[in-house]
Scaffold this active site. Structure first.
Site: not given
Length: 231
Positions: A99, A187-189
């Site tokens: 993301l 912001g990430s995963r």
């Protein structure tokens, strides 16, 4: 009153304090300098955009696994699930969704079923696009049993900018596909782990929409042999 309720529904509650803070700073800046006030207003608008919480058209079937997040399918590979969940050394298919800061960051339940275990693991803040982020970064791991009896795992992973993972689940919760369960800020995963024989319906580089994109179908036989990178 309904209009105000609808307004708050489309913004995730984790964003309220940020939006209010940005708006206050913008007002103060505008009282000193018009240009600074405009910059503050733009920042406030971006904050509202980041914490948006849109409705989605969720596919309804006990066989389906849907994407828990918006983003790009960055990687599909065989990997061990997070060790803290106690699943042993049996590899699974890991689908990694990255993301960026412009994606919707609200996370959704990928399948109908029951939450078996949760584990929060503090860690590093490497760039979430890196493979090592799945191992070393701060994460919230969730093990669930689907309505079809399959055990799957989904993991919220903090990134270089993301510094807070929110997960509203509890062990024993009965959950439905597409339900909102948390958010990762800035912001990430999200990784999804599936049994090796699962029929996947996505490919690397594809854009996924949380709550809508079908990742896998337990009702299909696995007809495609995927090649996996081991690194």
């Amino acid at each position: 009153m309904k209009q105000y309720n609808d307004l708050f529904k489309i913004i995730h509650r984790e964003g309220y304090i940020f939006i209010a803070s940005f708006a206050l700073v913008s007002f103060l800046l505008a009282s000193f300098n018009e240009k600074l006030g405009c910059i503050g207003c733009i920042a406030t608008a971006w904050c509202i955009y980041f914490f948006r919480n849109p409705d989605r058209f969720v596919p309804i079937s006990d066989d389906l696994v849907i994407s828990p997040a918006d983003g790009i399918i960055q990687e599909i590979k065989e990997a061990l699930p997070p060790p803290e969940l106690g699943l042993g050394d049996v590899e699974m298919i890991r689908v990694s969704i990255f993301l960026n800061i412009f994606n919707v960051h609200v996370n959704r339940i990928p399948a109908n079923g029951k939450i078996l275990a949760l584990h929060y693991n503090p860690g590093k803040f490497f760039n979430a696009s890196l493979d090592k982020a799945s191992i070393y970064n701060e994460r919230q791991s969730v093990l669930m049993e689907t309505a079809q009896g399959q055990k799957i795992v989904f993991v919220q992973i903090a990134g270089l900018i993301a510094r807070r993972i929110v997960c509203d689940l509890e062990e024993g919760n009965e959950v439905k596909t597409g339900e909102r369960y948390g958010i990762i800020r800035f912001g990430s995963r999200v990784d999804v782990y599936l049994p090796l024989k699962t029929a996947l319906l996505v490919s690397k580089g594809q854009t996924a929409i949380g709550g809508e994109t079908i990742i896998a179908d337990f009702g299909r036989k696995k007809t495609t042999e995927f090649k996996f990178d081991r690194k």
